[in-house]
Design a protein around this motif. Sequence first.
Motif, short mmCIF file in Angstrom:
data_model
loop_
_atom_site.label_atom_id
_atom_site.label_comp_id
_atom_site.label_asym_id
_atom_site.label_seq_id
_atom_site.Cartn_x
_atom_site.Cartn_y
_atom_site.Cartn_z
N ASP A 1 -82.88 81.55 47.67
CA ASP A 1 -82.95 82.64 48.53
C ASP A 1 -81.08 82.72 49.02
OD1 ASP A 1 -85.58 83.63 48.79
OD2 ASP A 1 -85.62 81.56 49.44
N ILE A 2 -80.69 81.53 49.16
CA ILE A 2 -79.34 81.31 49.84
C ILE A 2 -78.28 81.86 48.34
CG2 ILE A 2 -77.41 79.89 50.27
CD1 ILE A 2 -79.88 77.93 51.76
N LYS A 3 -78.75 81.35 47.39
CA LYS A 3 -77.83 82.03 46.30
C LYS A 3 -78.11 83.35 45.92
CE LYS A 3 -75.81 81.76 42.12
NZ LYS A 3 -74.49 81.41 42.05
N THR A 4 -79.19 83.87 46.19
CA THR A 4 -79.50 85.45 45.44
C THR A 4 -79.19 86.33 46.62
OG1 THR A 4 -81.11 84.53 44.25
CG2 THR A 4 -81.09 86.98 44.66
N TRP A 5 -79.50 86.10 48.26
CA TRP A 5 -79.21 87.21 49.15
C TRP A 5 -77.92 87.57 49.43
CZ3 TRP A 5 -76.82 87.43 53.85
CH2 TRP A 5 -77.38 88.46 54.57
N PRO A 6 -76.79 86.79 49.34
CA PRO A 6 -75.61 87.64 49.43
C PRO A 6 -75.09 88.60 48.56
CG PRO A 6 -75.35 85.04 49.76
CD PRO A 6 -76.93 85.35 49.19
N TRP A 7 -75.82 88.31 47.39
CA TRP A 7 -75.40 89.51 46.46
C TRP A 7 -76.26 90.86 46.68
CZ3 TRP A 7 -71.70 89.56 42.26
CH2 TRP A 7 -71.03 88.26 42.04
N VAL A 8 -77.75 90.41 46.60
CA VAL A 8 -78.43 91.56 46.66
C VAL A 8 -78.15 92.41 48.15
CG1 VAL A 8 -80.78 92.26 46.87
CG2 VAL A 8 -80.14 90.31 45.12
N LYS A 9 -78.06 91.76 49.23
CA LYS A 9 -77.93 92.63 50.46
C LYS A 9 -76.77 93.67 50.25
CE LYS A 9 -74.36 89.82 52.97
NZ LYS A 9 -73.39 90.97 52.77
N GLY A 10 -75.94 93.26 49.43
CA GLY A 10 -74.84 94.70 49.01
C GLY A 10 -75.06 95.74 48.19
N TRP A 11 -76.58 95.84 47.95
CA TRP A 11 -76.91 96.74 47.18
C TRP A 11 -76.11 98.24 47.40
CZ3 TRP A 11 -79.27 101.12 48.98
CH2 TRP A 11 -79.80 101.27 50.55
N ASP A 12 -76.15 98.37 48.60
CA ASP A 12 -75.56 99.83 49.03
C ASP A 12 -74.07 100.12 48.54
OD1 ASP A 12 -74.38 97.93 50.72
OD2 ASP A 12 -74.71 99.16 52.53
N ARG A 13 -73.36 99.01 47.97
CA ARG A 13 -72.08 99.20 47.33
C ARG A 13 -72.05 100.07 46.03
NH1 ARG A 13 -70.34 93.19 48.59
NH2 ARG A 13 -69.81 93.69 50.69
N SER A 14 -73.30 99.90 45.47
CA SER A 14 -73.16 100.63 44.27
C SER A 14 -74.49 101.62 43.94
CB SER A 14 -73.24 99.43 42.87
OG SER A 14 -72.23 98.58 43.19
#
Length: 155
Positions: free
Chosen positions: A106-119
């Motif tokens: 979760d620590i690895k994945t979340w920082p990327w996925v949380k920014g979904w609204d950028r794209s």
Amino acid sequence: METSAELLYLEKLADKKDTFGFKDDLERNECLQWVFFWHGSGAPYQGQVTHFTRMAPEKLPYAINRFKNEVLRVFGVLEIQLSGKYTGEKKEYLAGKGKGKYSIADIKTWPWVKGWDRSFEQSDMDQFPHLLEWIARIKERPAVQRGIGDAYMKN
């Protein structure tokens, strides 16, 4: 150094009680599977779609659509895992028995996925309700709040 290697090193060095890892071999391997899945499938595609969407949206529609579709496919895999579609039990976290346990996956994945609204638009994400719940769940963790809070952003 690659972020996954750094994360695994820190886990081994500092997480002697497996707070963010697993003692059980099956659970540990499941966690590693999700770390590597995101590292090899999610992060590269999401990085590309964010770059092309922000830097050259009018010039590279093919690249944007290709990488958007790949990220949506990867989000779909995360959605299946979190939904419990094949296990019959909804998961709160990516790895671990039952509902899972907050881990380096979760620590690895979340920082990327949380920014979904950028794209992506909300309409793109409506097909991933369990993923959106997971994003919100992790965001509410006190340590995560400290990490993404104003004090962190000012430095």
